[in-house]
Design a protein around this motif. Structure first.
Motif, PDB file in Angstrom:
ATOM      1  N   SER A  90       0.845  -1.195   0.000  1.00  0.00           N
ATOM      2  CA  SER A  90       0.000   0.000   0.000  1.00  0.00           C
ATOM      3  C   SER A  90       0.875   1.237   0.000  1.00  0.00           C
ATOM      4  N   GLU A  93      -0.927   7.216   0.335  1.00  0.00           N
ATOM      5  CA  GLU A  93      -2.247   7.760   0.036  1.00  0.00           C
ATOM      6  C   GLU A  93      -3.232   6.606  -0.168  1.00  0.00           C
ATOM      7  N   PRO A  94      -4.513   6.793   0.215  1.00  0.00           N
ATOM      8  CA  PRO A  94      -5.497   5.722   0.044  1.00  0.00           C
ATOM      9  C   PRO A  94      -5.656   5.316  -1.432  1.00  0.00           C
ATOM     10  N   GLY A  95      -5.719   4.015  -1.671  1.00  0.00           N
ATOM     11  CA  GLY A  95      -5.937   3.482  -3.012  1.00  0.00           C
ATOM     12  C   GLY A  95      -4.683   3.366  -3.851  1.00  0.00           C
ATOM     13  N   CYS A  96      -3.529   3.793  -3.338  1.00  0.00           N
ATOM     14  CA  CYS A  96      -2.283   3.712  -4.091  1.00  0.00           C
ATOM     15  C   CYS A  96      -1.605   2.372  -3.824  1.00  0.00           C
ATOM     16  N   THR A 113      -3.866  -6.593  -4.867  1.00  0.00           N
ATOM     17  CA  THR A 113      -4.254  -6.236  -3.503  1.00  0.00           C
ATOM     18  C   THR A 113      -2.999  -6.218  -2.638  1.00  0.00           C
ATOM     19  N   CYS A 132      -0.509   9.988  -5.699  1.00  0.00           N
ATOM     20  CA  CYS A 132       0.124   9.043  -4.774  1.00  0.00           C
ATOM     21  C   CYS A 132       1.479   9.512  -4.263  1.00  0.00           C
TER      22      CYS A 132
END
Length: 146
Positions: A90, A93-96, A113, A132
Motif C-alpha cells: 500500500s 495515500e489511500p488506493g495507491c 491487492t 500518490c
C-alpha cells in the motif's frame, strides 16, 4: 347505400380476416366472443396478467455490463512493455498500490491487492502525474498472481 360506419365495420372485418389468414391463426368462430379491440397488440406471454410491459424510453440503449477482463493467464508484453514481479504494498495515500518501486496504474483490483505476490506486464509512464506521490507510475496491461 353504405354509411361511413358500415364501411368502417367492413374494413375492420376484412383486416381481421386477412390477418388471421396470413398468420394461420383461426379467426373467431360463430358465437364466440371477440376479446381484442381493433388496434390493440397481443399480450406478451412473459408479462403477468394485469401488469404493463416495461418498454425503454425512445432513444435509450439497452444496458450492457462492461466486459470482464481476464486476470489469471499470462499475456505476452506489448511492444515496449516490461514485466515485473513482487509483492504489492500500500502507498501512503489511500488506493495507491506499489510494486518494486513502481506505482501501479490500472489493472485488475481483485488481483492487485496489498500483500499479493504478482507478476504484472505494462509500461512505465514517467510523464504521468498522480496523487500518490510515490514510485514511478506504471500502466498495468495485465496482472496475475505468482
Amino acid at each position: 347505400m353504405k354509411t361511413p360506419r358500415m364501411a368502417l365495420v367492413a374494413l375492420i372485418a376484412a383486416a381481421t380476416l386477412t390477418a388471421c389468414a396470413d398468420t394461420g391463426t383461426p379467426g373467431p368462430s360463430e358465437g364466440s366472443p371477440v376479446t381484442s379491440t381493433p388496434g390493440s397488440e397481443p399480450a406478451d406471454p412473459t408479462t403477468p396478467p394485469g401488469a404493463s410491459p416495461t418498454v425503454p424510453p425512445p432513444g435509450a440503449s439497452p444496458t450492457v455490463p462492461p466486459p470482464i477482463k481476464p486476470s489469471g493467464p499470462k499475456v505476452p508484453p506489448g511492444p515496449g512493455a516490461t514485466e515485473i514481479s513482487g509483492t504489492v504494498t500500500s502507498g501512503v495515500e489511500p488506493g495507491c498500490l506499489l510494486l518494486d518501486g513502481y506505482q501501479l496504474i490500472g489493472g485488475p483490483r481483485d488481483v492487485l491487492t496489498p500483500g499479493a505476490k504478482v507478476t504484472v506486464t505494462g509500461k512505465p509512464q514517467t510523464d504521468l502525474l498522480t496523487v500518490c506521490q510515490q514510485g514511478t507510475p506504471f500502466k498495468v496491461e495485465s496482472a496475475r498472481r505468482s
